[in-house]
Enzyme design. Sequence first.
Site, mmCIF file in Angstrom:
data_model
loop_
_atom_site.group_PDB
_atom_site.id
_atom_site.type_symbol
_atom_site.label_atom_id
_atom_site.label_comp_id
_atom_site.label_asym_id
_atom_site.label_seq_id
_atom_site.Cartn_x
_atom_site.Cartn_y
_atom_site.Cartn_z
ATOM 1 N N ARG A 151 72.091 64.844 23.031
ATOM 2 C CA ARG A 151 72.311 65.543 24.301
ATOM 3 C C ARG A 151 72.629 67.010 24.034
ATOM 4 N NH1 ARG A 151 74.750 60.436 24.720
ATOM 5 N NH2 ARG A 151 73.869 59.147 26.368
ATOM 6 N N ASP B 263 78.717 55.479 30.864
ATOM 7 C CA ASP B 263 79.156 54.806 29.631
ATOM 8 C C ASP B 263 80.193 53.721 29.945
ATOM 9 O OD1 ASP B 263 78.234 57.226 27.499
ATOM 10 O OD2 ASP B 263 78.835 57.836 29.507
ATOM 11 N N ARG C 155 78.299 50.844 31.196
ATOM 12 C CA ARG C 155 77.637 50.131 30.081
ATOM 13 C C ARG C 155 78.661 49.279 29.335
ATOM 14 N NH1 ARG C 155 74.098 55.385 28.350
ATOM 15 N NH2 ARG C 155 72.160 54.759 29.377
ATOM 16 N N HIS D 127 80.486 62.729 27.139
ATOM 17 C CA HIS D 127 79.367 61.820 27.397
ATOM 18 C C HIS D 127 78.387 62.090 26.257
ATOM 19 C CE1 HIS D 127 76.024 59.707 29.144
ATOM 20 N NE2 HIS D 127 75.314 60.804 29.283
HETATM 21 P P1 NAD Z 1 62.694 64.815 34.185
HETATM 22 O O1 NAD Z 1 61.982 65.690 33.218
HETATM 23 O O2 NAD Z 1 62.065 63.557 34.661
HETATM 24 O O3 NAD Z 1 63.056 65.662 35.497
HETATM 25 C C1 NAD Z 1 63.619 66.918 35.451
HETATM 26 C C2 NAD Z 1 63.184 67.637 36.720
HETATM 27 O O4 NAD Z 1 63.869 68.893 36.764
HETATM 28 C C3 NAD Z 1 61.690 67.928 36.757
HETATM 29 O O5 NAD Z 1 61.122 67.371 37.945
HETATM 30 C C4 NAD Z 1 61.592 69.442 36.738
HETATM 31 O O6 NAD Z 1 60.505 69.971 37.487
HETATM 32 C C5 NAD Z 1 62.950 69.810 37.350
HETATM 33 N N1 NAD Z 1 63.382 71.180 37.052
HETATM 34 C C6 NAD Z 1 63.330 71.857 35.888
HETATM 35 N N2 NAD Z 1 63.834 73.104 36.048
HETATM 36 C C7 NAD Z 1 64.222 73.209 37.343
HETATM 37 C C8 NAD Z 1 64.821 74.241 38.114
HETATM 38 N N3 NAD Z 1 65.124 75.429 37.584
HETATM 39 N N4 NAD Z 1 65.080 73.985 39.415
HETATM 40 C C9 NAD Z 1 64.771 72.782 39.988
HETATM 41 N N5 NAD Z 1 64.203 71.783 39.291
HETATM 42 C C10 NAD Z 1 63.941 71.982 37.997
HETATM 43 O O7 NAD Z 1 64.132 64.514 33.526
HETATM 44 P P2 NAD Z 1 65.113 63.334 33.945
HETATM 45 O O8 NAD Z 1 64.801 62.121 33.150
HETATM 46 O O9 NAD Z 1 65.186 63.264 35.416
HETATM 47 O O10 NAD Z 1 66.504 63.905 33.362
HETATM 48 C C11 NAD Z 1 67.142 64.982 33.992
HETATM 49 C C12 NAD Z 1 68.418 65.323 33.261
HETATM 50 O O11 NAD Z 1 69.361 64.240 33.430
HETATM 51 C C13 NAD Z 1 68.249 65.498 31.744
HETATM 52 O O12 NAD Z 1 69.028 66.597 31.290
HETATM 53 C C14 NAD Z 1 68.796 64.192 31.187
HETATM 54 O O13 NAD Z 1 69.251 64.331 29.852
HETATM 55 C C15 NAD Z 1 69.921 63.940 32.161
HETATM 56 N N6 NAD Z 1 70.471 62.593 32.168
HETATM 57 C C16 NAD Z 1 71.810 62.523 32.314
HETATM 58 C C17 NAD Z 1 72.435 61.295 32.296
HETATM 59 C C18 NAD Z 1 73.936 61.234 32.441
HETATM 60 O O14 NAD Z 1 74.555 60.161 32.339
HETATM 61 N N7 NAD Z 1 74.593 62.358 32.688
HETATM 62 C C19 NAD Z 1 71.681 60.115 32.133
HETATM 63 C C20 NAD Z 1 70.294 60.241 32.024
HETATM 64 C C21 NAD Z 1 69.697 61.487 32.022
#
Ligand code: NAD
Length: 317
Positions: free
Chosen positions: A92, A152, A155, A179
């Site tokens: 991450r 987490d 999970r 996280h």
């Molecule tokens: P993804 O690539 O499917 O989607 C990301 C989206 O963000 C895309 O649609 C993209 O067009 C958009 N985007 C990019 N820059 C942008 C901007 N400036 N303004 C608006 N939209 C923008 O990714 P995902 O699988 O949806 O993951 C998103 C984030 O969530 C990642 O950083 C991932 O690591 C995180 N995540 C966090 C957790 C958690 O527990 N916190 C769990 C899973 C994923």
Amino acid sequence: MDKNLNPNKIAVIGAGGVGATTAYALMVQGVGSEIVLIDVNKEKAEGEAMDLRHGASFVNPVDIYAGDYKDLADAKLIVITAGAAQKPGESRLDLVKKNTGIFKNIISSITEYNQEGILLVVTNPVDILTYLSYKLSGFPANRVIGSGTVLDSSRFRSLLSKNCNIAASNVHGYIIGEHGDSEVPVWSLTNIAGTKIENYCPICNKGCDEHDLEEISDQVKNAAYEIIDKKGATFYAVALGVARIARAILRDENAVLTVSSLMEGYYGVENMSLSLPTIINSKGIERVLELPLSEKEEKEFKDSAQHLKENIKELDI
Ligand code: NAD
């Protein structure tokens, strides 16, 4: 304070796997009556909103649409899922540089239209980006929340539930700290049916030892890597976690959830965001709980903070 906000409106920025699934979880659970999806890729946001809207007859009334930053002016809750996601083998923290750049733009676009809502950061590395959002937005600390270790902790509870053959709702336990790789399982406060785990194990009689329990917390830590290796991304469980936090806010629940928020000297940690059990209601964060940890857990929490601090130093925030 909320006079300009619609208390049932949620904006989701980023309509990728996590954002779209979050909107779906909110819709299915009836959390919020107006949901706006915002993404740099407008077509993607529009497609997701259309697909979700076509299920409207099966759920409680909800208005879901793709919009722009001006549409979040009256949103009570702004969920940020936009940005790069982990690729197989990436941690991450590897995402930090890419996503801090994206956040600088997003937070200034949000504050241009909305100064009173609650920010809920989900994008990784979530603790660093929650702290960055707090610094950049100028919002009070109670209105800048990260999804933190809510996923987490879920999970952890679900793996213990499976191991002990007890419904997850009767298993209580928290993962605190980052996280990510330095997260800390709080075994000393873990309980099943109101009984400390160390006292429950002899009742269960399955014969698990310390090693078996450690295996469970290791599986929690490595879950995202394993899922990303197998299917390329994680989104269902995190979306349910985000919907859980949103529900606690919109329904003013005073629910205890391990969200990430500004550390104000808890266990001696400050000037960063990390997860601890926290009371969540319509104000956002009501109170962070400093529960009695074992000496080992407290040390591990401080080590987790130190580990993140080194990454924040590089970013100069
Ligand atoms: P993804 O690539 O499917 O989607 C990301 C989206 O963000 C895309 O649609 C993209 O067009 C958009 N985007 C990019 N820059 C942008 C901007 N400036 N303004 C608006 N939209 C923008 O990714 P995902 O699988 O949806 O993951 C998103 C984030 O969530 C990642 O950083 C991932 O690591 C995180 N995540 C966090 C957790 C958690 O527990 N916190 C769990 C899973 C994923």
